[in-house]
Design an enzyme around this catalytic site. Structure first.
Site, PDB file in Angstrom:
ATOM      1  N   GLU A 270       4.643 -52.103 -24.548  1.00 18.96           N
ATOM      2  CA  GLU A 270       4.174 -51.587 -23.265  1.00 18.96           C
ATOM      3  C   GLU A 270       5.287 -50.830 -22.531  1.00 18.96           C
ATOM      4  O   GLU A 270       5.020 -49.927 -21.743  1.00 18.96           O
ATOM      5  CB  GLU A 270       3.640 -52.752 -22.411  1.00 18.96           C
ATOM      6  CG  GLU A 270       2.553 -52.320 -21.443  1.00 18.96           C
ATOM      7  CD  GLU A 270       1.845 -53.485 -20.770  1.00 18.96           C
ATOM      8  OE1 GLU A 270       2.107 -54.651 -21.104  1.00 18.96           O
ATOM      9  OE2 GLU A 270       1.018 -53.221 -19.887  1.00 18.96           O
ATOM     10  N   HIS A 291       4.664 -64.793 -47.713  1.00 14.21           N
ATOM     11  CA  HIS A 291       3.639 -64.790 -48.755  1.00 14.21           C
ATOM     12  C   HIS A 291       2.528 -63.812 -48.426  1.00 14.21           C
ATOM     13  O   HIS A 291       1.435 -63.887 -48.981  1.00 14.21           O
ATOM     14  CB  HIS A 291       3.094 -66.215 -48.941  1.00 14.21           C
ATOM     15  CG  HIS A 291       4.167 -67.159 -49.393  1.00 14.21           C
ATOM     16  ND1 HIS A 291       4.280 -67.602 -50.690  1.00 14.21           N
ATOM     17  CD2 HIS A 291       5.221 -67.681 -48.717  1.00 14.21           C
ATOM     18  CE1 HIS A 291       5.349 -68.378 -50.795  1.00 14.21           C
ATOM     19  NE2 HIS A 291       5.938 -68.432 -49.608  1.00 14.21           N
ATOM     20  N   LYS A 393      -7.925 -49.510 -18.186  1.00 14.05           N
ATOM     21  CA  LYS A 393      -8.511 -50.249 -17.057  1.00 14.05           C
ATOM     22  C   LYS A 393      -9.477 -49.325 -16.294  1.00 14.05           C
ATOM     23  O   LYS A 393     -10.564 -49.727 -15.904  1.00 14.05           O
ATOM     24  CB  LYS A 393      -7.419 -50.749 -16.100  1.00 14.05           C
ATOM     25  CG  LYS A 393      -6.593 -51.937 -16.625  1.00 14.05           C
ATOM     26  CD  LYS A 393      -5.595 -52.440 -15.585  1.00 14.05           C
ATOM     27  CE  LYS A 393      -4.767 -53.624 -16.055  1.00 14.05           C
ATOM     28  NZ  LYS A 393      -3.757 -54.105 -15.142  1.00 14.05           N
TER      29      LYS A 393
HETATM   30  O1  PA5 Z   1       3.263 -55.803 -18.018  1.00 12.84           O
HETATM   31  C1  PA5 Z   1       2.367 -55.376 -17.307  1.00 12.84           C
HETATM   32  O2  PA5 Z   1       2.594 -54.754 -16.253  1.00 12.84           O
HETATM   33  C2  PA5 Z   1       0.924 -55.639 -17.654  1.00 12.84           C
HETATM   34  O3  PA5 Z   1       0.808 -56.283 -18.890  1.00 12.84           O
HETATM   35  C3  PA5 Z   1       0.262 -56.495 -16.578  1.00 12.84           C
HETATM   36  O4  PA5 Z   1       0.966 -57.709 -16.485  1.00 12.84           O
HETATM   37  C4  PA5 Z   1      -1.212 -56.781 -16.909  1.00 12.84           C
HETATM   38  O5  PA5 Z   1      -1.907 -55.568 -17.079  1.00 12.84           O
HETATM   39  C5  PA5 Z   1      -1.868 -57.602 -15.804  1.00 12.84           C
HETATM   40  O6  PA5 Z   1      -1.792 -56.941 -14.581  1.00 12.84           O
HETATM   41  P1  PA5 Z   1      -2.038 -57.723 -13.221  1.00 12.84           P
HETATM   42  O7  PA5 Z   1      -0.939 -58.708 -13.054  1.00 12.84           O
HETATM   43  O8  PA5 Z   1      -2.006 -56.665 -12.159  1.00 12.84           O
HETATM   44  O9  PA5 Z   1      -3.375 -58.393 -13.330  1.00 12.84           O
END
Ligand code: PA5
Length: 402
Positions: A270, A291, A393
């Protein structure tokens, strides 16, 4: 303590390659030392001491009143705490309260089962969402809160519902304020996948009975001692990436690190996977995956490198038949496989933890967060945003509103 075995990369990473990063890396180091990234070298960015006291107090009272503690969140809102809890809790004889992570999918099966499983148990919930608008945790929280409203009166609910969200905005903040639920704050500067040592991770970890002071001691030590190692690791990754090694396997030899690997996959995918760039992270749990995936690492397409996380001192069982202690045998296999992969075409290196405990886990997770930030800068992308996630989203919300 952590120790590194980066010289196993010598065959692939020339000293001249490393030297060519010197001025760039010096500039990055400056940013951490008093520059625009200075907040990442200060534990108080993650958590203030009064907040930590409040977290410990609330965690203790939750531990006393519930059999099952439900943690609701997705991505960075739950992966770090799950990684720590899985790594440091017994695998089978689990202590009370049982911890269930929910709101990371919208598959109905899980909800039907969990709601049925907890309906006659004493429960408490912590919903975690920085934005307060993410679909999956929002659905999970509505379902769990409805169930809890049927079981508990208002004053009991106030003891059993804890909200972790933005300090001022979002529906969860409004709910916490209007209902008087206990709430914790996700610091504005710390995004989801970097938030394990903020209230996002520390509160569930504390409810699990894990010593958060020791964990934060490891984080502090990493801030003092691991930045240079993280810069070296990030630089080696970048050099390998520029030699077309575009997949990194995070490999562990202990199932308790399964979720640490998941957290690492999220942290790097990410943070770096944008602008048509980035190393694709995968995970292997050995010796199980030797394996299956091991064949590819040894002889498959030449696009991989491997970062192994080993634990030097672990429990021991003596195996008479081979006259070997099982921990020694596991680590011997780890080193031999590292050698085999490196002798093939998969550069493979080991990061050793002395032992698997709070302090080492805090240290290694902070080390990897440093590496993700440094690597993002080297790659020329913003390691803190996630425009691709925002896009999915947006489209799902559009689909919902049709
Ligand atoms: O690392 C990130 O920013 C994302 O993985 C968020 O944690 C995830 O999308 C959840 O978002 P939120 O905390 O706004 O619900």
């Amino acid at each position: 303590m952590l120790s590194y075995d980066f010289e196993t990369y010598d065959k692939y990473v020339d000293k001249n390659d490393l030297n060519s990063y010197k001025s760039k890396n010096d500039a990055i180091r400056e940013k951490f030392h008093g520059g625009e990234l200075a907040y990442w070298t200060n534990v108080a960015t993650y958590i203030k001491s009064e907040e930590l006291d409040e977290i410990k107090r609330t965690a203790q009272s939750i531990r006393e009143i519930c059999d099952v503690f439900i943690v609701i969140g997705i991505g960075g809102s739950y992966m770090g705490s799950k990684a720590v809890i899985e790594a440091l809790s017994p695998m089978y004889k689990r202590p009370k309260p049982e911890i269930i992570f929910l709101g990371k999918n919208i598959n109905p099966n899980e909800y039907v089962e969990v709601l049925d499983y907890v309906k006659d148990k004493d429960i408490a919930v912590n919903v975690i969402s920085k934005s307060g608008t993410t679909l999956e945790p929002s659905i999970a929280f509505d379902l769990v809160l409805d169930l809890m409203k049927n079981k508990y009166d208002e004053s009991e609910l106030k003891k059993r519902v804890v909200i972790t969200t933005d300090e001022t905005s979002g529906t969860l903040r409004e709910l916490a304020d209007s209902e008087g639920y206990t709430s914790f704050v996700v610091p504005t500067v710390v995004g989801g996948r970097y938030s394990v040592f903020t209230p996002v991770g520390l509160f569930p970890i504390s409810v699990a009975g894990i010593d958060v002071d020791k964990l934060l001691m490891g984080v502090k030590r990493a801030m003092e001692e691991e930045l240079d190692n993280a810069i070296t690791y990030a630089t080696i990754r970048d050099i390998l990436y520029n030699k077309d090694k575009c997949i990194e396997s995070f490999t562990v030899y202990d199932e308790r690190l399964n979720y640490l690997v998941e957290w690492l996959k999220q942290l790097f995918a990410e943070s770096h996977g944008k602008d048509n760039k980035g190393i694709f992270p995968v995970g292997n749990i050995n010796t199980r995956d030797l394996h299956s995936m091991g064949q590819f690492l040894q002889e498959g397409k030449d696009i991989l490198f491997e970062t192994i996380i080993g634990i030097k001192n672990n429990r021991s069982i003596f195996i008479e038949k081979y006259s070997w202690d099982l921990n020694d045998m596991n680590n011997m296999a780890l080193e031999k496989v590292c050698e085999a992969h490196s002798n093939g075409h998969t550069p493979s290196s080991i990061i050793w933890m002395d032992s698997l405990d709070e302090e080492n886990l805090g240290r290694i997770m902070q080390f990897f967060m440093f590496a993700a930030i440094v690597g993002g800068i080297q790659l020329g992308i913003n390691p803190f945003d996630q425009p691709g996630v925002q896009e999915y989203k947006r489209l799902v919300t559009e689909g919902l509103n049709k």
